[in-house]
Design a protein around this motif. Structure first.
Motif, PDB file in Angstrom:
ATOM      1  N   ARG A  39      -7.075   3.059  10.216  1.00 15.71           N
ATOM      2  CA  ARG A  39      -6.214   4.097   9.772  1.00 15.71           C
ATOM      3  C   ARG A  39      -5.156   4.305  10.639  1.00 15.71           C
ATOM      4  O   ARG A  39      -3.727   4.583  10.029  1.00 15.71           O
ATOM      5  CB  ARG A  39      -6.951   5.464   9.688  1.00 15.71           C
ATOM      6  CG  ARG A  39      -6.383   6.613   9.568  1.00 15.71           C
ATOM      7  CD  ARG A  39      -6.998   8.104   9.372  1.00 15.71           C
ATOM      8  NE  ARG A  39      -7.979   8.008   8.271  1.00 15.71           N
ATOM      9  CZ  ARG A  39      -8.978   8.947   8.102  1.00 15.71           C
ATOM     10  NH1 ARG A  39      -9.272   9.749   8.982  1.00 15.71           N
ATOM     11  NH2 ARG A  39      -9.868   8.708   7.083  1.00 15.71           N
ATOM     12  N   ILE A  40      -4.810   4.366  11.825  1.00 11.08           N
ATOM     13  CA  ILE A  40      -3.569   4.658  12.494  1.00 11.08           C
ATOM     14  C   ILE A  40      -2.692   3.413  12.361  1.00 11.08           C
ATOM     15  O   ILE A  40      -1.577   3.442  12.279  1.00 11.08           O
ATOM     16  CB  ILE A  40      -3.888   4.836  13.889  1.00 11.08           C
ATOM     17  CG1 ILE A  40      -2.668   5.198  14.712  1.00 11.08           C
ATOM     18  CG2 ILE A  40      -4.699   3.537  14.660  1.00 11.08           C
ATOM     19  CD1 ILE A  40      -1.929   6.612  14.182  1.00 11.08           C
TER      20      ILE A  40
ATOM     21  N   GLU B 263      -2.423   1.646   9.542  1.00 12.14           N
ATOM     22  CA  GLU B 263      -1.998   1.505   8.222  1.00 12.14           C
ATOM     23  C   GLU B 263      -0.890   2.771   8.079  1.00 12.14           C
ATOM     24  O   GLU B 263      -0.206   2.597   7.478  1.00 12.14           O
ATOM     25  CB  GLU B 263      -2.920   1.618   7.077  1.00 12.14           C
ATOM     26  CG  GLU B 263      -4.102   0.420   7.176  1.00 12.14           C
ATOM     27  CD  GLU B 263      -3.156  -0.761   6.773  1.00 12.14           C
ATOM     28  OE1 GLU B 263      -2.254  -0.459   5.823  1.00 12.14           O
ATOM     29  OE2 GLU B 263      -3.540  -1.869   7.149  1.00 12.14           O
ATOM     30  N   GLU B 264      -1.399   3.977   8.721  1.00 14.36           N
ATOM     31  CA  GLU B 264      -0.258   5.102   8.663  1.00 14.36           C
ATOM     32  C   GLU B 264       0.914   4.834   9.282  1.00 14.36           C
ATOM     33  O   GLU B 264       2.100   5.009   8.871  1.00 14.36           O
ATOM     34  CB  GLU B 264      -1.055   6.253   9.355  1.00 14.36           C
ATOM     35  CG  GLU B 264      -2.386   6.949   8.265  1.00 14.36           C
ATOM     36  CD  GLU B 264      -2.916   8.240   8.697  1.00 14.36           C
ATOM     37  OE1 GLU B 264      -2.643   8.255  10.110  1.00 14.36           O
ATOM     38  OE2 GLU B 264      -3.769   8.620   8.209  1.00 14.36           O
ATOM     39  N   ARG B 265       0.649   4.239  10.563  1.00 16.42           N
ATOM     40  CA  ARG B 265       2.059   3.827  11.187  1.00 16.42           C
ATOM     41  C   ARG B 265       2.872   2.823  10.479  1.00 16.42           C
ATOM     42  O   ARG B 265       4.191   3.185  10.385  1.00 16.42           O
ATOM     43  CB  ARG B 265       1.777   3.235  12.653  1.00 16.42           C
ATOM     44  CG  ARG B 265       1.260   4.489  13.447  1.00 16.42           C
ATOM     45  CD  ARG B 265       2.121   5.614  13.732  1.00 16.42           C
ATOM     46  NE  ARG B 265       3.352   5.429  14.355  1.00 16.42           N
ATOM     47  CZ  ARG B 265       4.246   6.105  14.898  1.00 16.42           C
ATOM     48  NH1 ARG B 265       4.270   7.408  14.677  1.00 16.42           N
ATOM     49  NH2 ARG B 265       5.662   5.639  15.490  1.00 16.42           N
ATOM     50  N   THR B 266       2.260   1.805  10.131  1.00 18.47           N
ATOM     51  CA  THR B 266       3.168   0.959   9.124  1.00 18.47           C
ATOM     52  C   THR B 266       3.644   1.503   8.022  1.00 18.47           C
ATOM     53  O   THR B 266       4.752   1.146   7.642  1.00 18.47           O
ATOM     54  CB  THR B 266       2.157  -0.234   8.626  1.00 18.47           C
ATOM     55  OG1 THR B 266       1.463  -1.292   9.952  1.00 18.47           O
ATOM     56  CG2 THR B 266       2.759  -1.249   7.903  1.00 18.47           C
ATOM     57  N   LEU B 267       2.938   2.408   7.316  1.00 23.58           N
ATOM     58  CA  LEU B 267       3.345   2.916   5.786  1.00 23.58           C
ATOM     59  C   LEU B 267       4.887   3.802   6.441  1.00 23.58           C
ATOM     60  O   LEU B 267       5.784   3.831   5.851  1.00 23.58           O
ATOM     61  CB  LEU B 267       2.388   3.787   5.356  1.00 23.58           C
ATOM     62  CG  LEU B 267       2.930   4.663   3.928  1.00 23.58           C
ATOM     63  CD1 LEU B 267       3.631   3.611   3.118  1.00 23.58           C
ATOM     64  CD2 LEU B 267       1.737   5.364   3.514  1.00 23.58           C
ATOM     65  N   ALA B 268       4.505   4.558   7.510  1.00 23.10           N
ATOM     66  CA  ALA B 268       5.703   5.600   7.968  1.00 23.10           C
ATOM     67  C   ALA B 268       7.044   4.678   8.257  1.00 23.10           C
ATOM     68  O   ALA B 268       7.970   5.301   7.738  1.00 23.10           O
ATOM     69  CB  ALA B 268       4.968   6.397   9.056  1.00 23.10           C
TER      70      ALA B 268
END
Length: 303
Positions: free
Chosen positions: A275-276, A278-283
């Motif tokens: 999750r972290i 994917e979230e960092r990559t998306l941001a």
């Protein structure tokens, strides 16, 4: 507000960025930390492509020559050749396409074995791009990142299993900013893209074919994210914490932008916490997209 300030305002303080932009027709240039050295990750595949075209034009081989897929070339993680049976005989041109548009690491290793990494670096330096160093394959990047550089012959299956449990080491050679790794400044990578757009690399036909290859890019979630379809010819690069993108944006028939955006996010991205990651990559990819939109909007009015 000027364009450089617009882009600065998009950047978070906890991520290291190197950005370089050149409007090809006017020569207008600006950068943010543009001379800083970054690991290129897969953006180094553009210099590989340049060297392949150069040696083909010198008569060492033809782009329609075929190379045999062998297990020794198979490399994690991106691409399709990793999953195919040995004995396949793609052309060198096919391998360049796979290397670029789906970032096929196996195709890259095959091409580097053909042309020689030391010759890639020499060509870049001959072009005046002295910050560039292309010395290791993606397979070697993984070996160092997982702290097993002494196991070059590890099977793909073993490496896949290891990758599920071992954290990448941000202090390893894979993340080094020295010439022992595949590195470049954003400014030098942008200069290379600008020279390609001006048909100055190898010859005009080769330069145009490189652009055509990059325009088929399948990874479009960074600079091209919010831009019209196929207006960008680019190459991305990704390794844990590293997210890069370099290419050419066509704003209009008479307005082109060469750009490079390199980034390193020091946030611990644990292997087991998808999750972290994917979230960092998306941001960060959304920030890239906003940068692309600022550039396209600014330079589309230039005729």
């Amino acid at each position: 507000m000027d364009i450089q300030q617009q882009i600065k305002d998009l950047l978070p303080e906890d991520v290291d960025f190197g950005i370089s932009v050149e409007h090809v027709e006017s020569g207008e240039h600006f950068d943010i930390n543009g001379d800083a050295i970054f690991p290129t990750a897969s953006v180094f595949k553009v210099p590989v492509m340049v060297e392949v075209f150069k040696q083909a034009r010198q008569g060492f081989f033809a782009l329609n020559d075929r190379l045999e897929l062998k297990s020794k070339y198979k490399t994690l993680t991106t691409g399709v050749l990793l999953t195919l049976q040995d004995g396949l005989m793609p052309t060198i041109r096919d391998l360049m396409m796979l290397m670029t548009i789906v970032s096929d690491n196996t195709a890259t290793t095959m091409l580097m074995d053909k042309v020689g990494a030391e010759k890639i670096t020499r060509t870049m330096h001959d072009l005046g791009l002295n910050s560039m160093s292309i010395v290791i394959t993606v397979h070697e990047m993984f070996l160092h990142a997982f702290s097993i550089p002494d196991r070059p012959n590890i099977s793909v299956e073993e490496l896949q299993e290891l990758a599920q449990t071992v954290e990448m080491d941000y202090n390893s050679l894979t993340f080094s900013r020295g010439p022992e790794n595949d590195v470049s400044s954003a400014n030098d990578m942008t200069r290379l893209m600008s020279m390609i757009q001006r048909n100055e690399i190898v010859d005009p036909d080769a330069s145009q074919e490189m652009i055509d290859i990059m325009r088929n890019q399948q990874y479009t979630n960074r600079i091209p994210r919010y831009l019209p379809w196929r207006c960008t010819a680019n190459k991305t690069g990704t390794m844990r914490g590293l997210r890069n993108d370099s290419g050419i944006i066509t704003c209009s028939p008479k307005s082109h932008i060469a750009y490079s955006v390199f980034s390193f996010d020091p946030t611990p991205l644990r292997q087991m916490d998808r999750r972290i990651r994917e979230e960092r990559t998306l941001a960060i990819e959304k920030i890239f997209g906003e940068i692309g939109l600022v550039l396209f909007t600014e330079y589309s009015d230039l005729q």
